[in-house]
Enzyme design. Structure first.
Site, PDB file in Angstrom:
ATOM      1  N   ALA A  50      47.443  50.436  39.563  1.00  0.00           N
ATOM      2  CA  ALA A  50      46.943  49.242  40.250  1.00  0.00           C
ATOM      3  C   ALA A  50      45.743  49.577  41.119  1.00  0.00           C
ATOM      4  O   ALA A  50      45.509  50.750  41.432  1.00  0.00           O
ATOM      5  CB  ALA A  50      48.018  48.652  41.151  1.00  0.00           C
ATOM      6  N   SER A  93      56.046  43.457  43.140  1.00  0.00           N
ATOM      7  CA  SER A  93      55.852  43.776  44.563  1.00  0.00           C
ATOM      8  C   SER A  93      56.374  42.673  45.464  1.00  0.00           C
ATOM      9  O   SER A  93      56.265  41.483  45.151  1.00  0.00           O
ATOM     10  CB  SER A  93      54.357  43.964  44.814  1.00  0.00           C
ATOM     11  OG  SER A  93      54.074  43.889  46.200  1.00  0.00           O
ATOM     12  N   GLU A  95      54.877  41.753  47.892  1.00  0.00           N
ATOM     13  CA  GLU A  95      53.694  40.952  48.265  1.00  0.00           C
ATOM     14  C   GLU A  95      53.685  39.612  47.537  1.00  0.00           C
ATOM     15  O   GLU A  95      53.007  38.682  47.964  1.00  0.00           O
ATOM     16  CB  GLU A  95      52.411  41.715  47.934  1.00  0.00           C
ATOM     17  CG  GLU A  95      51.963  42.676  49.007  1.00  0.00           C
ATOM     18  CD  GLU A  95      51.538  41.979  50.302  1.00  0.00           C
ATOM     19  OE1 GLU A  95      50.610  41.164  50.259  1.00  0.00           O
ATOM     20  OE2 GLU A  95      52.144  42.249  51.351  1.00  0.00           O
ATOM     21  N   TYR A 117      45.516  40.561  45.339  1.00  0.00           N
ATOM     22  CA  TYR A 117      46.491  41.539  44.854  1.00  0.00           C
ATOM     23  C   TYR A 117      47.836  40.866  44.569  1.00  0.00           C
ATOM     24  O   TYR A 117      48.422  41.033  43.491  1.00  0.00           O
ATOM     25  CB  TYR A 117      46.667  42.658  45.895  1.00  0.00           C
ATOM     26  CG  TYR A 117      47.825  43.578  45.603  1.00  0.00           C
ATOM     27  CD1 TYR A 117      47.710  44.596  44.665  1.00  0.00           C
ATOM     28  CD2 TYR A 117      49.050  43.417  46.254  1.00  0.00           C
ATOM     29  CE1 TYR A 117      48.778  45.430  44.387  1.00  0.00           C
ATOM     30  CE2 TYR A 117      50.127  44.246  45.982  1.00  0.00           C
ATOM     31  CZ  TYR A 117      49.986  45.250  45.046  1.00  0.00           C
ATOM     32  OH  TYR A 117      51.048  46.071  44.768  1.00  0.00           O
TER      33      TYR A 117
HETATM   34  N1  GDD Z   1      46.361  49.251  55.653  1.00  0.00           N
HETATM   35  C1  GDD Z   1      46.378  48.876  56.958  1.00  0.00           C
HETATM   36  N2  GDD Z   1      45.494  49.465  57.810  1.00  0.00           N
HETATM   37  N3  GDD Z   1      47.277  47.949  57.355  1.00  0.00           N
HETATM   38  C2  GDD Z   1      47.304  47.617  58.670  1.00  0.00           C
HETATM   39  C3  GDD Z   1      46.430  48.185  59.601  1.00  0.00           C
HETATM   40  C4  GDD Z   1      45.469  49.149  59.150  1.00  0.00           C
HETATM   41  O1  GDD Z   1      44.672  49.678  59.917  1.00  0.00           O
HETATM   42  N4  GDD Z   1      46.713  47.649  60.825  1.00  0.00           N
HETATM   43  C5  GDD Z   1      47.700  46.783  60.658  1.00  0.00           C
HETATM   44  N5  GDD Z   1      48.073  46.744  59.356  1.00  0.00           N
HETATM   45  C6  GDD Z   1      49.113  45.860  58.783  1.00  0.00           C
HETATM   46  C7  GDD Z   1      48.632  45.048  57.595  1.00  0.00           C
HETATM   47  O2  GDD Z   1      47.884  43.901  58.043  1.00  0.00           O
HETATM   48  C8  GDD Z   1      49.965  44.687  56.952  1.00  0.00           C
HETATM   49  O3  GDD Z   1      50.500  43.534  57.573  1.00  0.00           O
HETATM   50  C9  GDD Z   1      50.861  45.887  57.279  1.00  0.00           C
HETATM   51  O4  GDD Z   1      50.171  46.646  58.283  1.00  0.00           O
HETATM   52  C10 GDD Z   1      51.140  46.785  56.084  1.00  0.00           C
HETATM   53  O5  GDD Z   1      49.912  47.087  55.453  1.00  0.00           O
HETATM   54  P1  GDD Z   1      49.814  48.212  54.299  1.00  0.00           P
HETATM   55  O6  GDD Z   1      50.420  49.489  54.738  1.00  0.00           O
HETATM   56  O7  GDD Z   1      48.379  48.235  53.843  1.00  0.00           O
HETATM   57  O8  GDD Z   1      50.783  47.672  53.126  1.00  0.00           O
HETATM   58  P2  GDD Z   1      50.983  46.192  52.525  1.00  0.00           P
HETATM   59  O9  GDD Z   1      52.281  45.675  53.056  1.00  0.00           O
HETATM   60  O10 GDD Z   1      49.785  45.354  52.687  1.00  0.00           O
HETATM   61  O11 GDD Z   1      51.116  46.503  50.964  1.00  0.00           O
HETATM   62  C11 GDD Z   1      51.880  47.625  50.492  1.00  0.00           C
HETATM   63  O12 GDD Z   1      53.185  47.215  50.150  1.00  0.00           O
HETATM   64  C12 GDD Z   1      53.276  46.317  49.044  1.00  0.00           C
HETATM   65  C13 GDD Z   1      54.753  45.994  48.836  1.00  0.00           C
HETATM   66  O13 GDD Z   1      55.114  44.946  49.698  1.00  0.00           O
HETATM   67  C14 GDD Z   1      51.137  48.222  49.290  1.00  0.00           C
HETATM   68  O14 GDD Z   1      51.746  49.436  48.931  1.00  0.00           O
HETATM   69  C15 GDD Z   1      51.181  47.287  48.110  1.00  0.00           C
HETATM   70  O15 GDD Z   1      50.573  47.924  46.985  1.00  0.00           O
HETATM   71  C16 GDD Z   1      52.638  46.954  47.819  1.00  0.00           C
HETATM   72  O16 GDD Z   1      52.731  46.080  46.712  1.00  0.00           O
END
Ligand code: GDD
Length: 284
Positions: A50, A93, A95, A117
């Site tokens: 992905a 996911s 998501e 996504y």
């Molecule tokens: N990446 C990121 N960076 N996220 C942040 C930050 C930052 O500096 N600060 C706050 N966040 C918040 C995001 O706004 C989000 O609400 C949460 O932290 C988690 O972000 P991520 O770790 O980027 O993961 P995700 O939940 O958006 O997506 C992940 O999980 C999904 C499953 O629910 C990814 O792995 C996806 O590919 C996966 O499908």
């Protein structure tokens, strides 16, 4: 299957080098997928490929849709054309639940994705079901909630925090810049989840399953747990920036894994606290 790149990015699988064979391919290239299906004739295919970063999907929506949505279709079609007995795992996911219709989320909760996504994953989910219903492919959707480990990509929030904390402890930097600290996620350990994915592929009949821990924690709670573990106050080391906010956010995710527990005998083993500590220890 790996993509060609001018720099090596395989440190996370280096320890497996003698046990696995890598082949070049790309989810954007159906001729390669068809050719690989014909030459390898795999028993099982796991589609974890992905553009998996939610924030980046707003910057590259078309590329994200091509790889995440159409890429899944390309793989399924390669199976349909070559060998209908090949089993197929789709990394669906949490998501997809996005602006959640109910708490906690189950296999029956309606989808309301909030990013290119998430929308692309909904297509992947439904095309997987469609190939199961239309052609009888053994195709499963694992609806996995966030799963983390020391090998997590460096720009996902958990790893960004533990990497940053490691650098702070070594005196290499002062602070970490983050976005929304109020978002809540159901964070589990990737190793537990991959065992669940494998179990889905060993059943008599294909089906869809949620894998989650049933607990939710905010980004701020992750900070408290990680910094508290090493005796620091996160407030003096974290700044927040507008540029890291998302045009549309997923505020709260928490999964109900009852179906996986009763039908697969699956249960998460690592707790939130153990997960945070494992990641901090690896990065310090
Ligand atoms: N990446 C990121 N960076 N996220 C942040 C930050 C930052 O500096 N600060 C706050 N966040 C918040 C995001 O706004 C989000 O609400 C949460 O932290 C988690 O972000 P991520 O770790 O980027 O993961 P995700 O939940 O958006 O997506 C992940 O999980 C999904 C499953 O629910 C990814 O792995 C996806 O590919 C996966 O499908």
């Amino acid at each position: 299957m790996v993509r060609r790149s001018s720099t090596f990015n395989r440190s996370r699988i280096d320890h497996l080098r003698n046990d696995i064979e890598l082949v070049y391919g790309d989810l954007g290239d159906s001729s390669v997928l068809n050719q690989l299906m014909r030459s390898i004739r795999p028993d099982e295919v796991y589609n974890l490929g992905a553009q998996s970063h939610v924030r980046v999907s707003f910057d590259m929506p078309e590329y994200t849709a091509d790889v995440v949505a159409v890429g899944t279709l390309r793989l399924l079609d390669a199976i349909r054309e070559t060998d209908l007995r090949c089993r197929f795992y789709q990394a669906s996911s949490s998501e997809m639940f996005g602006k959640v219709a109910e708490v906690p989320q189950t296999e029956e909760t309606p989808f309301h994705p909030r990013s290119p996504y998430g929308v692309s994953k909904v297509f992947g989910h439904w095309i997987t079901r469609n190939y199961r219903e239309a052609y009888g492919v053994y195709a499963v959707n694992g609806i996995l909630f966030n799963h983390e480990s020391p090998r997590r990509g460096e720009n996902f929030v958990t790893r960004k925090i533990t990497l940053g904390l490691g650098a702070i402890l070594r005196g290499e930097r002062e602070s970490i810049e983050l976005g929304n600290l109020d978002a809540k996620r159901d964070w589990g350990y990737a190793r537990d989840y991959m065992e669940g994915a494998w179990r889905m592929m060993q059943q008599e009949r294909p089906d869809d399953y949620v894998l989650a821990t049933g607990e939710t924690h905010s980004v701020q709670e992750f900070l408290e747990e990680a910094f508290g573990y090493v005796g620091l106050d996160w407030r003096t080391h974290v700044t927040t920036g507008e540029r890291l906010l998302r045009p549309a956010e997923v505020d709260l995710l928490v999964g109900d894994y009852s179906k996986a527990r009763s039908e697969l005998g699956w249960e998460p083993k690592v707790t939130f606290r153990e997960l945070v500590r494992m990641m901090v220890d690896a990065d310090r």
